[in-house]
Motif scaffolding. Structure first.
Motif, short mmCIF file in Angstrom:
data_model
loop_
_atom_site.label_atom_id
_atom_site.label_comp_id
_atom_site.label_asym_id
_atom_site.label_seq_id
_atom_site.Cartn_x
_atom_site.Cartn_y
_atom_site.Cartn_z
N HIS A 157 0.84 -1.22 0.00
CA HIS A 157 0.00 0.00 0.00
C HIS A 157 0.86 1.24 0.00
O HIS A 157 2.01 1.22 0.45
CB HIS A 157 -0.90 0.02 1.25
CG HIS A 157 -1.87 -1.11 1.26
ND1 HIS A 157 -1.61 -2.30 1.89
CD2 HIS A 157 -3.09 -1.22 0.69
CE1 HIS A 157 -2.63 -3.12 1.70
NE2 HIS A 157 -3.55 -2.48 0.98
N CYS A 158 0.31 2.36 -0.50
CA CYS A 158 0.96 3.65 -0.30
C CYS A 158 -0.12 4.68 0.00
O CYS A 158 -1.26 4.54 -0.46
CB CYS A 158 1.82 4.04 -1.50
SG CYS A 158 0.94 4.83 -2.84
N ALA A 159 0.24 5.66 0.78
CA ALA A 159 -0.74 6.69 1.15
C ALA A 159 -1.15 7.47 -0.10
O ALA A 159 -0.32 7.74 -0.96
CB ALA A 159 -0.12 7.63 2.18
N ALA A 160 -2.42 7.81 -0.16
CA ALA A 160 -2.92 8.54 -1.33
C ALA A 160 -2.74 10.03 -1.13
O ALA A 160 -3.69 10.79 -1.14
CB ALA A 160 -4.39 8.22 -1.54
N GLN A 161 -1.49 10.48 -0.94
CA GLN A 161 -1.35 11.88 -0.58
C GLN A 161 -0.10 12.54 -1.06
O GLN A 161 0.94 12.35 -0.45
CB GLN A 161 -1.41 12.00 0.94
CG GLN A 161 -2.49 12.96 1.29
CD GLN A 161 -2.45 13.38 2.73
OE1 GLN A 161 -1.59 12.97 3.50
NE2 GLN A 161 -3.36 14.24 3.09
N PRO A 162 -0.11 13.40 -2.00
CA PRO A 162 -1.03 13.39 -3.13
C PRO A 162 -0.51 12.41 -4.17
O PRO A 162 0.70 12.20 -4.27
CB PRO A 162 -0.94 14.85 -3.64
CG PRO A 162 0.43 15.30 -3.21
CD PRO A 162 0.83 14.51 -2.01
N THR A 163 -1.42 11.84 -4.94
CA THR A 163 -1.07 10.86 -5.96
C THR A 163 -1.62 11.34 -7.30
O THR A 163 -2.80 11.69 -7.39
CB THR A 163 -1.68 9.48 -5.61
OG1 THR A 163 -1.13 9.05 -4.37
CG2 THR A 163 -1.38 8.45 -6.69
N ILE A 164 -0.75 11.37 -8.29
CA ILE A 164 -1.20 11.77 -9.63
C ILE A 164 -1.25 10.51 -10.48
O ILE A 164 -0.25 9.78 -10.61
CB ILE A 164 -0.29 12.85 -10.23
CG1 ILE A 164 -0.26 14.06 -9.28
CG2 ILE A 164 -0.81 13.26 -11.62
CD1 ILE A 164 0.54 15.25 -9.74
#
Ligand SMILES: Cc1cc2nc3c(=O)[nH]c(=O)nc-3n(C[C@H](O)[C@H](O)[C@H](O)COP(=O)(O)OP(=O)(O)OC[C@H]3O[C@@H](n4cnc5c(N)ncnc54)[C@H](O)[C@@H]3O)c2cc1C
Length: 415
Positions: A157-164
């Motif tokens: 998993h990876c944090a969705a912050q920020p994801t483009i």
């Protein structure tokens, strides 16, 4: 301005837009992690994806220049100064794209371009690539992205912050936003498919003018060919899926050979591997993706094909995706928070991506049909004359291909 001290950025998809964006963000000082489902192309594993070569034009060049990589890309390209129209009787006529010598478009291999962009990004100390990681989208109950390692099957998993998200036309991230009712999507498949074939080199040289995009327009369908550096051309047949003159009707070797002998005799003679390639190469599908809701707060943004895939008839999908990257950088200077930036980005870009989606569909008819028409040719010549006399009266094609200072919405207003 959004500062790197506000945290790192994740990118999903190291295709054309994702790898360019990684360079641009890293050069601004951001720590960038890029997740890509394919293997590392620098290891010699080449997945050509959906097309073998592409036409690069001014909007794409602007993005590459901003990232400082155009000088590396330029040696990989072949300039095309116009379209060479091959008529039924074998006659060929060059229709120039622009009115100035520098108004050319550039044929470039997708694999080479992508590799160079990944190499340039990987040289930067603040970029890391995670290859072989298939993004499964947002976890259903948390603000984290889920990935599956393509070799081991391990989930991470990876944090969705920020994801483009630059994971292309079939974006898994877009699916997540739709599932959360943040985005809505309308996919309009084209009823024409495509197949790619090879026109080999002779004695290492191109068998036709390499500085042109070749078209065999046949009214309801067409064959095109773009040059490659190794002396070959990649030809692409665009044809209806079903009905009269369709892929459905080309079932066996006799059907295929008869069709090419009837419709494209001059090209037929240049494709010795036609029979083998026809049955080995996939029949690709095309379509337009219209998305509303490109972002989720300041956590997720869709960019490039993931937000707005278009049909390839204006040669603008990649160019538009590179323009997205350049515009996002410009807008980063004007915003202090990712959420405001992402919202403004969709607000500014969507009218433009809708405009190029429309023009791309219209250009199919122009390429396969209108270029044969005497009235069309006369009008084109007149438009060229007007532009020569008054450089402010720019025809639509030129606005799209050669004038990145004007938005696509302005091109839509031009004729
Ligand atoms: C036949 C054809 C001809 C074309 N010709 C032109 C042209 O001449 N000029 C032009 O400008 N455009 C052209 N295009 C359009 C162009 O290919 C696209 O617009 C462009 O590739 C978009 O870039 P992108 O980075 O958004 O997506 P892509 O280049 O598709 O990159 C997406 C990346 O995400 C990765 N990915 C996908 N799903 C996942 C996942 N779930 N997890 C992790 N990674 C994932 C993919 O492996 C890929 O690396 C053409 C398209 C086609 C089909």
């Amino acid at each position: 301005m959004i500062e790197p001290s506000q945290g790192g950025v994740n990118i999903v998809g190291a295709g054309l837009a994702g790898s360019l964006l990684a360079i641009l963000l890293a050069k601004r000082g951001f720590k960038v992690t890029v997740y890509e489902r394919r293997a590392d192309p620098r290891g010699g594993v080449v997945d050509n994806g959906r097309s073998i070569n592409l036409a690069l034009a001014a909007r794409g060049i602007r993005g590459l220049t901003l990232a400082g990589v155009f000088d590396r890309v330029m040696p990989l390209t072949i300039p095309m100064r116009g379209r060479m129209v091959h008529e039924f009787d074998g006659a060929a006529e060059l229709q120039m794209y622009g009115v100035r010598p520098e108004e050319v478009i550039h044929s470039v291999s997708r694999a080479d371009l992508n590799r160079v962009l990944i190499e340039a990004a990987a040289e930067l100390p603040n970029v890391s690539f995670q290859f072989g990681q298939l993004c499964l989208g947002l976890a259903h109950d948390r603000e984290v992205f889920e990935f599956r390692d393509e070799t081991t099957g391990r989930i991470s998993h990876c944090a969705a912050q920020p994801t483009i998200a630059t994971d292309g036309a079939g974006s898994a991230v877009r699916d997540s936003l739709v599932a959360r009712e943040v985005a809505s999507v309308r996919e309009e498949p084209l009823d024409h498919d495509y197949k790619q074939l090879t026109i080999p080199a002779r004695d290492g040289k191109h068998v036709m003018d390499p500085n042109a995009l070749h078209i065999w327009p046949r009214g309801g369908f067409m064959l095109i060919a773009l040059p490659n550096l190794d002396g070959t051309f990649t030809a692409t047949l665009f044809l209806a899926r079903v009905g009269a003159n369709s892929f459905e009707q080309l079932r066996n070797a006799g059907d295929v050979d008869g069709f090419f002998a009837r419709e494209f005799p001059s090209a037929r003679a240049l494709i010795p591997g036609l029979m083998r390639e026809w049955f080995e190469h996939p029949q690709g599908s095309l379509g337009t993706v219209y998305t509303r809701g490109w972002h989720m707060d300041g956590n997720v943004l869709l960019l490039g094909d993931a937000a707005h895939a278009i049909v390839p008839f204006h040669g603008q999908g990649m160019n538009c995706a590179f323009e997205d990257c350049a515009e996002l950088m410009r807008m980063m200077d004007e915003h202090h928070h990712w959420s405001g930036l992402f919202e403004a980005f969709e607000h500014e870009r969507r009218p433009n991506t809708d405009a190029i989606a429309k023009m791309a569909l219209e250009n199919y008819v122009e390429m396969r049909e209108a270029v044969l028409d005497a009235d069309y040719r006369r009008q084109k010549k007149e438009a060229e004359e007007r532009e020569k006399q008054d450089p402010n009266v720019i025809p639509r094609y030129s606005v799209v291909m050669f004038h990145p200072e004007l938005p696509y919405t302005a091109a839509l207003q031009a004729r």
